[in-house]
Scaffold this motif. Structure first.
Motif, mmCIF file in Angstrom:
data_model
loop_
_atom_site.group_PDB
_atom_site.id
_atom_site.type_symbol
_atom_site.label_atom_id
_atom_site.label_comp_id
_atom_site.label_asym_id
_atom_site.label_seq_id
_atom_site.Cartn_x
_atom_site.Cartn_y
_atom_site.Cartn_z
ATOM 1 N N GLY A 95 121.010 -49.218 56.342
ATOM 2 C CA GLY A 95 120.134 -48.047 56.391
ATOM 3 C C GLY A 95 120.611 -46.986 55.428
ATOM 4 O O GLY A 95 121.791 -46.939 55.054
ATOM 5 N N ALA A 96 119.706 -46.112 55.009
ATOM 6 C CA ALA A 96 120.037 -45.081 54.022
ATOM 7 C C ALA A 96 121.101 -44.124 54.536
ATOM 8 O O ALA A 96 121.851 -43.525 53.754
ATOM 9 N N ARG A 97 121.172 -43.960 55.880
ATOM 10 C CA ARG A 97 122.157 -43.038 56.445
ATOM 11 C C ARG A 97 123.586 -43.461 56.118
ATOM 12 O O ARG A 97 124.480 -42.613 55.988
ATOM 13 N N ASN A 98 123.827 -44.779 55.983
ATOM 14 C CA ASN A 98 125.188 -45.280 55.778
ATOM 15 C C ASN A 98 125.764 -44.849 54.429
ATOM 16 O O ASN A 98 126.832 -44.220 54.381
ATOM 17 N N SER A 110 123.233 -35.262 57.161
ATOM 18 C CA SER A 110 123.360 -34.221 56.131
ATOM 19 C C SER A 110 123.670 -32.857 56.744
ATOM 20 O O SER A 110 124.381 -32.046 56.143
ATOM 21 N N ILE A 111 123.141 -32.597 57.924
ATOM 22 C CA ILE A 111 123.334 -31.309 58.585
ATOM 23 C C ILE A 111 124.704 -31.235 59.271
ATOM 24 O O ILE A 111 125.423 -30.248 59.150
ATOM 25 N N LEU A 166 133.615 -39.733 60.511
ATOM 26 C CA LEU A 166 132.630 -40.488 59.724
ATOM 27 C C LEU A 166 132.071 -41.661 60.516
ATOM 28 O O LEU A 166 130.847 -41.791 60.690
ATOM 29 N N TYR A 167 132.955 -42.530 61.000
ATOM 30 C CA TYR A 167 132.492 -43.764 61.646
ATOM 31 C C TYR A 167 131.800 -43.481 62.987
ATOM 32 O O TYR A 167 130.817 -44.153 63.325
ATOM 33 N N SER A 168 132.276 -42.502 63.732
ATOM 34 C CA SER A 168 131.622 -42.147 64.995
ATOM 35 C C SER A 168 130.222 -41.601 64.748
ATOM 36 O O SER A 168 129.273 -41.930 65.469
ATOM 37 N N SER A 169 130.090 -40.775 63.703
ATOM 38 C CA SER A 169 128.783 -40.182 63.379
ATOM 39 C C SER A 169 127.789 -41.238 62.923
ATOM 40 O O SER A 169 126.626 -41.237 63.345
ATOM 41 N N VAL A 170 128.251 -42.152 62.060
ATOM 42 C CA VAL A 170 127.357 -43.206 61.554
ATOM 43 C C VAL A 170 126.891 -44.096 62.700
ATOM 44 O O VAL A 170 125.718 -44.481 62.772
ATOM 45 N N ALA A 171 127.801 -44.428 63.616
ATOM 46 C CA ALA A 171 127.438 -45.291 64.742
ATOM 47 C C ALA A 171 126.344 -44.652 65.593
ATOM 48 O O ALA A 171 125.349 -45.303 65.945
ATOM 49 N N MET A 172 126.495 -43.364 65.900
ATOM 50 C CA MET A 172 125.494 -42.691 66.728
ATOM 51 C C MET A 172 124.191 -42.465 65.966
ATOM 52 O O MET A 172 123.107 -42.520 66.553
ATOM 53 N N ALA A 173 124.284 -42.205 64.662
ATOM 54 C CA ALA A 173 123.070 -42.001 63.862
ATOM 55 C C ALA A 173 122.223 -43.262 63.798
ATOM 56 O O ALA A 173 121.005 -43.193 63.620
#
Length: 479
Positions: A198-201, A391-392, A412-419
């Motif tokens: 996904g683009a978020r990654n 981004s926010i 980083l990794y915690s945020s990506v997982a939840m996103a």
């Protein structure tokens, strides 16, 4: 009109008017002392966001029509001009979803989906729990190399074919609910495993490099998140077969029936091969974008839309398919989601909310800080684009992490997982909305089952913070 429906319509309007007429709020202040004021347009955007959330969850009007209301109310309440509000209805992300739906439709019309469904059922057998696991595993595997929207659109007709063999017609069943909700959840879980999910990654990795000066390789990213993804997939399966225990433990004779139906299909037709070739070409471009700089400028919607155009040129799809088989309610849902997301972002409302929340975490223990950031990203991702949520939140979180001595990689990794796993609202991710088209569950049910699902993922992250991640060198505190 029943009283319950009237109540929630009125509640939505009341929340919009409440925030619109509220006195000015104090500015949010980040750790560097920078102020983030909340404008009148930002206040109104929060009110509109709450109205949309109430109407979407309780389905007081069709979810696509709620999206139209989002576009209409923005200029009426001075949030954004009509040109800006309506422009987002044709955002490239919405077009990507449309392209994904066209791919799924072509797979169905050509007969590929039945071929895949029958083959899978002949392998996994008659146990309904194993059938669900098979669907979830295929979904997750595909999201390692494909955008989860395209995967969901591809899997949807396959699952409809499986549902038909379940033998309960079109009425909602626990099996149907578990299969379609689980597909949405595991599409999100699988998409965090690689940078291509996904683009978020790649966006998160880009912010991380900008704020820390450290780069995260493709392999390092997967080393940390691929195990999280697959543990989440298995736990989602276990949760759903417990909460939504299938009415039938077995579908007697389904393996033989699937084999018989597969044999009746005969060898692959020229049309099937053509569809596979076109889709493979589109997906190849999407995958190679991560490795070939010249392809990065091509918006990810273009390859799928090109494939869609060729489906019509080659008469694989017709205008009747476009009019009758595309779920325009879902396309409108995401159009409205993009519009309210951009409204919150452009008016500064999302940033004001995020900075206020993150400021509460200053001086807290590293565990409280990291989990707090994960919760914030998870909540925002259910309402706005996951890239926007990253981004926010991530830049501010990385700055605070430095002062707290928290390892920025953990953030980083915690945020990506939840996103990647918004389990509460249909607008959180395209697979959620695509699954809803099955008519097996309501938006309220999706929200209800999403609460334990979200708590489950938070628990997985907690376990990984104390077990696997330290083993691969990811300590909680910065060295």
């Amino acid at each position: 009109m029943n009283a319950k429906r009237l109540f929630f319509i009125a509640l939505g309007f009341a929340l919009l008017l409440l925030f619109y007429f509220m006195p000015e709020f104090k500015p949010a202040v980040d750790p560097m002392g920078k102020e983030f004021p909340l404008s009148q347009a930002g206040k109104a955007a929060i009110g509109l966001f709450l109205l949309a959330g109430v109407w979407w969850v309780f389905e007081v009007i069709p979810i696509g029509v709620t999206s139209i209301a989002i576009g209409v109310f923005q200029p009426l309440f001075g949030i954004r001009a009509a040109k800006d509000a309506m422009k987002d209805f044709m955002d490239p992300t919405v077009m990507f979803i449309l392209g994904s739906l066209l791919v799924g439709l072509a797979f169905t019309k050509a007969g590929i989906t039945k071929r895949i469904a029958y083959k899978m059922l002949s392998l996994v057998g008659e146990d309904t729990r194993k059938i669900l696991l098979g669907v979830f595993v295929i979904t997750s595997l595909l999201t390692h190399v494909m955008a989860h929207t395209a995967v969901a659109a591809t899997m949807f007709p396959i699952m409809m074919a499986i549902l038909a063999l379940y033998g309960e017609g079109n009425k909602p069943t626990n099996f149907g609910k578990a299969m379609f909700i689980g597909m949405a959840y595991t599409a999100g879980a699988g998409s965090i495993a690689t940078l291509m999910g996904g683009a978020r990654n790649p966006a998160a990795v880009g912010f991380f490099k900008e704020f820390t000066g450290q780069d995260v390789s493709f392999i390092a990213f997967s080393q940390h998140l691929l195990p999280v993804a697959w543990v989440s997939v298995v736990l989602i399966w276990l949760m759903l077969i417990t909460i939504l225990k299938p009415e039938k433990t077995r579908i007697n004779g389904i393996r033989e029936k699937a084999r018989s139906l597969y044999a009746e299909l005969g060898p692959m037709s020229r049309q099937e091969l053509l569809v596979l070739l076109l889709v493979a070409g589109a997906l190849s471009v999407l995958i190679l974008q991560s490795f070939i700089p010249a392809l990065k400028s091509i918006d990810r919607s273009i390859p799928l839309l090109v494939a869609g155009l060729l489906f019509f040129i080659l008469e694989i799809l017709t205008v009747q398919d476009l009019e009758k088989s595309i779920p325009w309610n879902i396309v409108l849902l995401f159009s409205g989601a993009m519009s309210i997301g951009f409204a919150l972002w452009q008016t500064g409302a999302a940033e004001w909310i995020a900075v206020n929340f993150i400021s509460l975490l200053q001086g807290s223990h590293w565990l409280i800080f990291v989990i707090g950031i994960a919760i914030l990203v998870g909540l925002l991702t259910n309402f706005i684009m996951n890239v926007a949520a990253i981004s926010i939140v991530l830049p501010v979180a990385l700055v605070i992490a430095k002062y707290l001595g928290v390892n920025p990689e953990l953030v980083l990794y915690s945020s990506v997982a939840m996103a990647g796993m918004p389990f509460l609202l249909l607008i959180g991710a395209a697979p959620n909305a695509i699954a809803y088209e099955s008519k097996q569950f309501s938006t309220g049910e999706f929200f209800k089952f999403g609460i334990p699902g979200t708590l489950l993922i938070l628990a997985v992250l907690l376990v990984f913070m104390f077990t696997y991640w330290p083993l691969v060198g990811l300590s909680p505190l910065a060295k």
